[in-house]
Design an enzyme around this catalytic site. Structure first.
Site: not given
Length: 305
Positions: A195, A218-220, A238
């Protein structure tokens, strides 16, 4: 929000000096793209040029604060801006989690969900005709679109790998965002999709994407529609990936880069710089494929001599 109020609630950071304090809506990074007013941290002057126009408060150190004199930013001066920022982030995430009302999970029509799957009771939305196999885990703040398939052993919406070294040890950073999976997506066996870190951010898998076994997202991360991610790929936080893109077997993509539309990161690539639209990159570190092949042929020719 005001930092001074947060410090009083948190009962911490008494040595912080706040000048020209400004109200803000969210925490984020200097280059975060979000609708709303931001509070960011800055501990390296090379990122000054990355500051977005919606930044209002900057948590920084004495040296960088001097470089920002004459600007209209609110400034919070501390010894360790990064550490203070993420302590605040964790505090606000915990406060929000305890205060916000939970929404009961919604599951659409004609879904085939294994009794051995674990679906959070709250804050999950599952569309129609969704297949979720055994030993899948779906955490809170996850949305899964119509006609999508989640194969056995995958974990959706888990806490990501984000830690910060401090003088007192290693600080675990809370993940307050979510995951949005589009329509007609297939996620195969034992894949993990983390998340987002910030409450305004989500990890997004676009419509019609196909993700193979043992992939880590991974996140984002933002993956646009019709993209294909092959087994054993690792995608750092990201990262943005355009539509109709191919990420080859065992490719590693570092955090914060972009891969354009209709692009390719070929088998085994280590991608440390952004790939343009239509680009085809190969190698460790990845470069344009035709250049990689030219260099490879030259190397093989030299070895024969």
């Amino acid at each position: 929000m005001l930092l001074s109020n947060i410090f009083k609630e948190y009962n911490c950071f008494e040595d912080a000096v706040i000048n020209n304090e400004k109200n803000f809506d969210y925490l984020g990074l200097t280059a975060s793209d979000v609708n709303g007013l931001l509070c960011v941290f800055l501990d390296d002057e090379k990122y000054i040029d990355d500051i977005k126009t919606n930044v209002r408060m900057i948590i920084t150190n004495k040296n960088i604060a001097k470089l920002l004199e004459g600007t209209n930013y609110g400034i919070c001066i501390v010894d360790n801006p990064r550490e203070v920022f993420f302590h605040i982030h964790n505090y606000l995430s915990d406060r929000r989690d305890k205060s916000e009302e939970k929404k009961k999970t919604i599951i659409g029509n004609d879904c085939d969900i294994s009794n051995l799957a674990s679906i959070s009771k709250n804050n999950v939305k599952i569309g129609n005709n969704v297949v979720i196999e055994e030993f899948v885990v779906v955490r809170e703040n996850t949305t899964i679109g119509d006609n999508s398939i989640i194969r056995a052993g995958s974990i959706i919406g888990g806490q990501g790998y984000e830690f910060k070294k401090t003088e007192k040890g290693i600080l675990s950073v809370a993940h307050a965002g979510g995951v949005i999976i589009g329509n007609n997506v297939e996620i195969q066996y034992n894949t993990c999709i983390d998340r987002g870190v910030y409450d305004w951010d989500n990890t997004i898998i676009g419509d019609n994407c196909k993700i193979d076994n043992l992939v880590h997202i991974a996140h984002g991360v933002k993956i646009s529609k019709n993209s294909m991610i092959v087994a054993n790929v690792g995608i750092g936080g990201r990262t943005t990936i355009g539509q109709n893109t191919w990420i080859g077997f065992a490719t590693t993509i570092t955090n914060g880069v972009s891969v354009g539309d209709n692009a390719r990161a070929n088998i085994g690539s280590v991608v440390t710089k952004s790939i343009p639209d239509g680009g085809s990159y190969t190698g460790n570190f990845a470069i344009e494929h035709s250049i990689f092949m030219k260099n490879l042929k030259k190397s093989l020719s030299n070895n024969k001599e």
